[in-house]
Design a protein around this motif. Structure first.
Motif, short mmCIF file in Angstrom:
data_model
loop_
_atom_site.label_atom_id
_atom_site.label_comp_id
_atom_site.label_asym_id
_atom_site.label_seq_id
_atom_site.Cartn_x
_atom_site.Cartn_y
_atom_site.Cartn_z
N SER A 117 -13.90 -51.89 38.51
CA SER A 117 -12.63 -52.59 38.30
C SER A 117 -12.01 -52.25 36.93
CB SER A 117 -12.86 -54.10 38.38
OG SER A 117 -13.93 -54.43 37.52
N ARG A 118 -12.84 -51.83 35.96
CA ARG A 118 -12.34 -51.62 34.60
C ARG A 118 -12.07 -50.14 34.28
NH1 ARG A 118 -15.24 -55.05 30.21
NH2 ARG A 118 -13.14 -54.95 29.35
N ILE A 119 -12.36 -49.28 35.26
CA ILE A 119 -12.20 -47.84 34.99
C ILE A 119 -10.75 -47.45 34.63
CG2 ILE A 119 -12.25 -45.57 36.13
CD1 ILE A 119 -15.07 -46.11 36.90
N PRO A 120 -9.75 -47.95 35.35
CA PRO A 120 -8.37 -47.54 34.99
C PRO A 120 -8.05 -47.86 33.53
CG PRO A 120 -8.39 -48.59 37.14
CD PRO A 120 -9.76 -48.78 36.57
N GLU A 121 -8.40 -49.05 33.11
CA GLU A 121 -8.09 -49.45 31.73
C GLU A 121 -8.90 -48.60 30.74
OE1 GLU A 121 -9.14 -53.51 30.89
OE2 GLU A 121 -8.44 -53.33 28.81
N PHE A 122 -10.16 -48.33 31.08
CA PHE A 122 -11.00 -47.49 30.20
C PHE A 122 -10.35 -46.11 30.02
CE2 PHE A 122 -14.02 -44.02 29.84
CZ PHE A 122 -14.71 -44.36 28.69
N VAL A 123 -9.95 -45.51 31.13
CA VAL A 123 -9.39 -44.15 31.06
C VAL A 123 -8.09 -44.16 30.25
CG1 VAL A 123 -8.41 -42.25 32.42
CG2 VAL A 123 -10.52 -43.36 33.18
N ARG A 124 -7.25 -45.14 30.52
CA ARG A 124 -5.96 -45.20 29.82
C ARG A 124 -6.17 -45.34 28.30
NH1 ARG A 124 -3.89 -48.70 33.05
NH2 ARG A 124 -4.49 -50.48 31.74
N THR A 125 -7.01 -46.30 27.92
CA THR A 125 -7.14 -46.57 26.48
C THR A 125 -7.95 -45.48 25.78
OG1 THR A 125 -9.02 -48.00 26.93
CG2 THR A 125 -6.91 -49.08 26.71
N THR A 126 -8.97 -44.96 26.45
CA THR A 126 -9.80 -43.96 25.77
C THR A 126 -9.09 -42.61 25.71
OG1 THR A 126 -11.67 -45.18 26.71
CG2 THR A 126 -12.19 -43.13 25.57
N ASP A 130 -19.21 -45.25 42.62
CA ASP A 130 -20.34 -45.84 41.89
C ASP A 130 -19.94 -46.26 40.47
OD1 ASP A 130 -21.48 -44.46 44.05
OD2 ASP A 130 -21.94 -42.74 42.78
N GLY A 131 -18.66 -46.16 40.14
CA GLY A 131 -18.22 -46.47 38.78
C GLY A 131 -18.71 -45.45 37.77
N ILE A 153 -16.60 -37.10 18.91
CA ILE A 153 -16.13 -37.40 20.28
C ILE A 153 -17.11 -38.34 20.97
CG2 ILE A 153 -15.76 -36.39 22.58
CD1 ILE A 153 -14.64 -33.90 21.14
N ASN A 154 -18.41 -38.04 20.85
CA ASN A 154 -19.40 -38.90 21.49
C ASN A 154 -19.32 -40.33 20.97
OD1 ASN A 154 -20.49 -37.05 23.24
ND2 ASN A 154 -22.07 -36.35 21.82
N THR A 155 -19.16 -40.46 19.66
CA THR A 155 -19.09 -41.81 19.10
C THR A 155 -17.86 -42.55 19.62
OG1 THR A 155 -20.26 -41.07 17.14
CG2 THR A 155 -19.04 -43.12 16.93
N LEU A 156 -16.72 -41.86 19.66
CA LEU A 156 -15.49 -42.52 20.16
C LEU A 156 -15.69 -42.96 21.62
CD1 LEU A 156 -12.70 -40.11 18.78
CD2 LEU A 156 -13.20 -42.45 18.00
N VAL A 157 -16.23 -42.05 22.44
CA VAL A 157 -16.36 -42.35 23.87
C VAL A 157 -17.44 -43.42 24.10
CG1 VAL A 157 -16.98 -41.39 26.13
CG2 VAL A 157 -15.48 -40.10 24.60
N PHE A 158 -18.58 -43.27 23.44
CA PHE A 158 -19.67 -44.23 23.67
C PHE A 158 -19.31 -45.62 23.15
CE2 PHE A 158 -23.06 -40.60 23.60
CZ PHE A 158 -22.58 -40.15 24.82
N ASP A 159 -18.59 -45.69 22.03
CA ASP A 159 -18.16 -47.02 21.54
C ASP A 159 -17.23 -47.67 22.56
OD1 ASP A 159 -19.63 -46.68 19.26
OD2 ASP A 159 -17.93 -46.43 17.89
N PHE A 204 -16.65 -51.68 27.07
CA PHE A 204 -16.35 -51.96 28.49
C PHE A 204 -17.63 -52.32 29.27
CE2 PHE A 204 -12.33 -50.18 27.40
CZ PHE A 204 -11.42 -50.62 28.37
N ASP A 205 -18.69 -52.66 28.55
CA ASP A 205 -19.97 -53.04 29.19
C ASP A 205 -20.53 -51.95 30.10
OD1 ASP A 205 -19.89 -55.57 28.03
OD2 ASP A 205 -18.61 -56.33 29.64
#
Ligand code: FAD
Ligand code: MLT
Ligand code: ZN
Length: 478
Positions: free
Chosen positions: A360-369, A390-391, A416-422, A427-428
Motif C-alpha cells: 500500500s505504501r509503495i507509490p508514496e515511497f517511489v514518489r518521495t525517494t 510481494d511488495g 545512495i544506499n544510505t538515502l534509499v535504506f533510510d 516506510f517500515d
C-alpha cells in the motif's frame, strides 16, 4: 600446513576435484563482476560424506569455507575474499534426485541440483515446482534455500522457505543433521530448518532438501498492461486478487526506463507499449505483467482475465493491455521482464536494491525517494521493476547518462544506499527482500536491524559456528 590440507582434500574428493591452478574466475568472481577474490582451493565433493570430511579437514587446518552453488548471487556472498586462505566448496557435483513421493507431494534433491532441472523433473512427473527466477538455468536449489530466493511466483506460492519441508545439513563441526522428513507438521522444538534457510552459508552447508510439489495447473495465461501510475498498478493488484483469487500466480511491475533499456540493448525483443512516441508524450510510465493459472480450462481462464482487464479499464487503472494468445507469446513477454537484469549490465555498473515495503505504501515511497535522489544526486536514472505482488521492488540506480559508471559507483554508492535504506526504514520496509546481505550489505545491517535482533543473530552464529569458519564476514560482520 596448506600442502597438508590440500593432500587431505585430494584424498577425500579425488585429485581432479581440488582446483588450485588455472583460470578459477568462474568460482572466484561474482556474477556482476564486482569482486574478484582468490581461493586456497576450489573443492568439489560428490556426496554428503565428502562434504562432512572436507569441513572437518578445513576445521583442523583453521581454514574457512565459502559454500557455492551456481554463483549467481547478487550480493558477493559466494566468492572467496582476497586472502587466498578460504576454500570454496562447490556443490555442483551433488545434483541427484534422491526421491519423489507423489502422495506426499514432495521431491528430495541434492543441493547442487540446478533449479531449471528440478522444475523439468517435477513437470515430467506431472507436478509443478513453482520457484522461478531469471537465473534458473544456473542457480542451484542449495543456493536458492541459502538466500531464501523469491522470484516471480511468490504472490501465490511463497519464497523458497515456504517451499521447503526438510533439509540435510553438514554443520560447522562436520556433523550431518538429517532433517529430510517431508513432514508438513512437526512441533518438536526449535525450527532448525528455518535457521539454515536464508543463512547464506554462514551456519552450515545444505547438502539436500525435501521440497513441496504442486499439481500442474491446467492452463497459465499471461497478460501485459500499461498503467498510468504506480497507484494504478497497486489498484490493479487489488482487483487481480479479488477477481482471480488463488489463480493470480504472477504480478510484476516494470518502469518505462527499465523497459527502454531492454529495447535498447536487445532490439530483437518487442516491448509492448514502450515506444519513442509514448516516451515523448510521457505515456506508459509503468507496465505490469500478470499471470493467471487456472485449474479448469483455457476458456475459463481467458474469460476471467478479460473480465479483470475490463473492470480495470473502466476504473482507469489500465490504459492498454494484451493477453498472450499462446505459449510462445507468453514466453516472449516473460523474456522481456527477465531481460531487465542483463540490459542493466549492458548499460553499465549500477547500484542494485531489492527492498520491500508494504504494498500500500509503495507509490508514496517511489514518489518521495525518486524526488530525494533527483535532488541529492542530479541526473541519476532510476531502473525500477520487481515483484509488486510481494511488495518487493528492485529500486536500482544507474549513473547519469554519459558518466563513467565505475567512478560514479566508487563516489556515490554508499551515499545512495544510505538515502534509499533510510527511506526504506521510514516506510517500515526491509533493505533486502530477496538477494540477501552477503558482503555487500553486512556493514549496513547494524543500522537497519534492531539491536535485539542482531544480538540474537550473533548468538545463533556463535552457537552453531563458534570458530567463525562458515562464510565469515557475510551477513554479520566478521
Ligand atoms: P550462489 O550464488 O552460489 O550462493 C548464494 C549464497 O548461498 C552464498 O552466500 C553461498 O555461500 C550460499 N550457498 C550456496 N549454496 C549453498 C549450500 N548448499 N549451503 C549453504 N550455503 C550455500 N534472486 C531472487 O531471490 N529472485 C530473483 O528473481 C532473482 N533473479 C535473478 C536473476 C538473475 C539474472 C541473476 C543473475 C540472479 C537472480 N537472483 C534472484 C539472485 C540469485 O540467482 C539467487 O540468489 C539464487 O538463489 C542463488 O543461487 P546460487 O546457486 O547461484 O547460489
Ligand atoms: C529479478 O527480479 O529480476 C532479480 O531479482 C534480479 C535483479 O534484481 O536484477
Ligand atoms: Zn527479483
Amino acid at each position: 600446513m596448506t600442502a597438508a590440507l590440500l593432500d587431505s582434500l585430494r584424498a577425500i574428493v579425488g585429485d581432479a576435484h581440488v582446483l588450485t591452478d588455472g583460470d578459477l574466475s568462474a568460482w572466484e568472481q561474482d556474477w556482476r563482476k564486482r569482486e574478484r577474490g582468490r581461493a586456497l582451493a576450489v573443492v568439489r565433493p560428490a556426496s554428503t560424506e565428502q562434504v562432512a570430511a572436507v569441513v572437518k579437514a578445513c576445521a583442523a587446518a583453521g581454514v574457512s569455507i565459502v559454500p557455492q552453488g551456481g554463483n549467481t548471487g547478487l550480493v558477493c556472498g559466494s566468492t572467496p575474499d582476497a586472502s587466498g586462505r578460504q576454500v570454496v566448496l562447490s556443490t555442483r557435483r551433488m545434483n541427484a534426485v534422491r526421491a519423489i513421493d507423489p502422495a506426499n507431494l514432495t521431491i528430495t534433491v541434492e543441493a547442487g541440483c540446478v533449479l531449471q532441472s528440478l522444475q523439468e523433473i517435477a513437470e515430467k512427473e506431472g507436478f509443478l515446482f513453482p520457484l522461478s527466477l531469471g537465473a534458473e538455468g544456473s542457480c542451484t536449489i542449495g543456493g536458492n534455500l541459502s538466500t531464501n530466493a523469491g522470484g516471480t511466483q511468490v504472490v501465490r506460492y511463497g519464497n523458497t522457505r515456504e517451499l521447503c519441508l526438510g533439509l540435510e545439513v553438514v554443520t560447522a563441526e562436520g556433523e550431518v543433521w538429517s532433517g529430510l522428513t517431508g513432514l508438513r507438521k512437526d512441533n518438536t522444538g526449535y525450527d532448525l530448518r528455518d535457521l539454515f534457510v536464508g543463512a547464506e552459508g554462514t551456519l552450515g552447508i545444505i547438502t539436500a532438501a525435501t521440497m513441496k510439489l504442486y499439481p500442474l495447473p491446467a492452463v497459465q495465461l499471461t497478460a501485459w498492461a500499461a498503467v498510468p501510475s504506480m497507484e494504478h498498478a497497486v489498484e490493479l493488484l487489488g482487483l487481480a486478487h479479488r477477481t482471480l483469487g488463488a489463480g493470480l500466480t504472477g504480478f510484476e511491475v516494470m518502469g518505462r526506463f527499465a523497459l527502454s533499456l531492454v529495447a535498447k540493448h536487445f532490439p530483437q525483443q518487442r516491448v509492448p507499449f514502450v515506444t519513442a512516441a509514448a516516451e515523448a508524450a510521457d505515456e506508459t510510465p509503468w507496465c505490469v505483467l500478470l499471470e493467471n493459472s487456472d485449474d479448469e480450462s483455457e476458456e475459463h481462464a481467458r474469460s476471467r482475465f478479460e473480465k479483470l482487464l475490463e473492470v480495470a479499464f473502466e476504473a482507469g487503472c489500465v490504459s492498454d493491455a494484451v493477453i498472450a494468445e499462446n505459449l510462445t507469446q507468453a514466453r516472449a513477454l516473460w523474456h522481456v521482464r527477465e531481460s531487465i537484469t542483463l540490459a542493466q549490465v549492458e548499460e553499465g555498473l549500477n547500484v542494485k536494491h531489492d527492498i520491500s515495503i508494504p504494498v500500500s505504501r509503495i507509490p508514496e515511497f517511489v514518489r518521495t525517494t525518486d524526488a530525494l535522489l533527483a535532488e541529492k544526486i542530479p541526473g541519476v536514472r532510476m531502473v525500477d521493476f520487481g515483484h509488486l505482488g510481494d511488495g518487493n521492488l528492485h529500486y536500482n540506480v544507474q549513473a547519469p547518462e554519459g558518466v563513467d559508471a565505475k567512478a560514479f559507483l566508487a563516489a556515490q554508492e554508499e551515499h545512495i544506499n544510505t538515502l534509499v535504506f533510510d527511506a526504506v526504514k521510514a516506510f517500515d520496509g526491509s533493505i533486502s527482500a530477496e538477494h540477501g546481505v552477503g558482503s555487500l550489505k553486512q556493514h549496513k545491517l547494524p543500522h537497519y536491524k534492531s539491536p535485539v535482533a542482531l544480538k540474537l543473530m550473533r548468538a545463533i552464529k556463535g552457537a552453531l559456528d563458534p570458530e567463525n569458519r562458515m562464510n565469515p564476514g557475510r551477513v554479520l560482520e566478521a
